[in-house]
Design an enzyme around this catalytic site. Structure first.
Site, short mmCIF file in Angstrom:
data_model
loop_
_atom_site.label_atom_id
_atom_site.label_comp_id
_atom_site.label_asym_id
_atom_site.label_seq_id
_atom_site.Cartn_x
_atom_site.Cartn_y
_atom_site.Cartn_z
N ASP A 132 0.81 -1.20 0.00
CA ASP A 132 0.00 0.00 0.00
C ASP A 132 0.85 1.27 0.00
OD1 ASP A 132 -2.25 1.54 0.13
OD2 ASP A 132 -2.49 1.38 2.29
N CYS A 188 -13.47 -2.04 -18.25
CA CYS A 188 -14.67 -1.35 -17.78
C CYS A 188 -15.71 -1.23 -18.90
CB CYS A 188 -14.32 0.06 -17.29
SG CYS A 188 -13.48 0.06 -15.71
N CYS A 194 -19.33 3.48 -11.10
CA CYS A 194 -18.59 4.05 -9.97
C CYS A 194 -18.63 5.58 -10.01
CB CYS A 194 -17.15 3.54 -9.94
SG CYS A 194 -16.28 3.76 -11.50
N CYS A 198 -20.48 7.72 -6.88
CA CYS A 198 -19.64 8.43 -5.90
C CYS A 198 -20.42 9.60 -5.30
CB CYS A 198 -18.36 8.92 -6.56
SG CYS A 198 -17.38 9.93 -5.43
N CYS A 241 -14.30 4.63 2.57
CA CYS A 241 -15.51 4.54 1.75
C CYS A 241 -15.32 3.41 0.74
CB CYS A 241 -15.76 5.86 1.04
SG CYS A 241 -17.06 5.82 -0.22
N CYS A 244 -17.54 3.08 -4.49
CA CYS A 244 -17.17 2.87 -5.90
C CYS A 244 -16.69 1.44 -6.15
CB CYS A 244 -16.15 3.90 -6.37
SG CYS A 244 -14.65 3.96 -5.40
#
Ligand code: SF4
Ligand code: SF4
Length: 373
Positions: A132, A188, A194, A198, A241, A244
């Protein structure tokens, strides 16, 4: 590619799988191709107050892995599925807070960095492990290593696992044969779910996130006050969150609960009661979140978010706890508690605000109180 390099790649993949990683790929440590995109993203200020992303060393490191580990030749990229089983509590209940799913279990850094180091010990070479560590470098590396494609929501999506994935990288000063997971196609296409879902418009264009509007940034990375106009948009989201990702058809179709014991949800992290959280003192916060990624927000950051969520709930029963929070040692908590009391606006709430104003020592909190009255 020598036989030795191919044999080493096979051993690394086998060990990574035994360590619990769901996907493994190996690529040469050549510079990534999206550094220009990254610089343009920074120039637009989309990183907000995350100044560490814009430091010259951070930009250079993303452009050249050799600056992170001199002599690096190969990068092992791994992914671990963390998708938890369905929640036991109601995430829509406005009296409860919602945390991003990655924070429902144990802190992934504590688990994955040691596992990557274990993987590195297999190879007789210098190594460096990252989990990360950056928004673009690691996703591009993961895509190059065949772990999936980058979606319009900026997540790395594997067409048979979805995007509930922790990514990690192991840099090695040894040549290892390139290796990809079995290829599966995905894109996609014309989907824009998404971007449409949002709540803050943070996905300003496909593949482009303005972090300053993203609830993950506002509830975790931002250390100061949450901009007033953004507060109603938090709803009951108090740490990160997932929207998405929740709406993404690849996740809806393919996400499967993780088998990793450390990522199983801790009951106290799934839809906790807001009134419980707003009452946490320093010791209570430490005890409750000692093994959780929520530590990153610190107590003052979490209670700031909880106060906003209580204001969005708008229930008179939250008033006594918010009045108590007006006595918190942290100005950040007091200021957001004032905002929440102003939203609830019962006679009790307004009286508490009026009483707090003359004694309030912090100028910003005074302004919050005045605007709430
Ligand atoms: Fe928007 Fe939430 Fe995704 Fe951020 S995490 S881009 S706020 S849906
Ligand atoms: Fe791509 Fe649609 Fe998923 Fe967004 S929701 S990442 S557009 S597939």
């Amino acid at each position: 590619m020598s036989r030795q390099e191919a044999e080493l790649a096979r051993r690394i993949e086998g060990k990574a799988r035994r360590l619990g990683f769901d996907l493994v790929g190996i690529v040469p440590a050549t510079p990534p191709q999206t550094t220009g995109h990254y610089r343009a993203w920074l120039e637009k200020g989309y990183h907000g107050e995350m100044a560490y992303l814009a430091r010259p060393a951070a930009i250079a490191g993303r452009g050249d892995p050799a600056l992170l580990l001199p002599g690096v030749q190969s990068v092992v990229v791994v992914a671990a599925n963390y998708y938890p089983p369905p929640p036991s509590a109601d995430l829509q209940d406005p009296s409860r807070g919602v945390l991003a799913r990655y924070a429902w279990g144990d802190d992934y850094h504590d688990l994955l960095v040691p596992r990557l180091r274990q993987l590195g010990s297999l190879v007789n070479a210098a190594s460096a492990a990252y989990v990360d560590t950056g928004p673009l470098l690691e996703r591009e590396l993961a895509a190059r290593a065949g772990l999936g494609f980058i979606g319009k929501n900026t997540s790395l999506i594997h067409p048979r696992l979805g995007s509930w994935l922790f990514l990690g990288e192991l840099l090695l000063t040894r040549a290892v044969a390139t290796r990809h997971p079995p290829p599966v196609q995905g894109t996609c296409g014309r989907c824009t779910r998404c971007l449409d879902a949002c709540p803050t418009g943070a996905l300003v264009a496909p593949y482009t996130l303005d972090a300053r509007r993203c609830l993950s940034y506002l509830t975790i990375e931002l250390k100061g006050p949450i901009p007033r106009e953004m507060r109603p948009l938090l709803g009951n989201r108090i740490f990160g969150c997932d929207i998405c990702q929740e709406v993404c058809p690849w996740n809806r179709r393919f996400a499967r609960p993780t088998a990793e014991p450390a990522f199983q949800p801790r009951p106290e992290s799934v839809a906790p009661r807001l009134l419980e959280l707003i009452a946490l003192d320093d010791d209570g916060f430490r005890q409750r979140f000692q093994k959780s990624a929520v530590r990153r927000a610190k107590r003052s950051g979490l209670l700031r978010n909880v106060a906003v969520a209580l204001g969005n709930w708008g229930a008179p029963e939250a008033v006594p706890a918010l009045v108590q929070a007006m006595h918190d040692a942290g100005a950040l908590v007091r200021g957001h508690a004032a905002w929440a009391l102003g939203r609830i606006a019962t006679p009790d709430a307004r009286q508490a605000l009026a009483q707090a104003l003359p004694a309030e020592p912090d100028e910003w909190v005074r302004q919050e109180i005045q605007q709430a009255l």
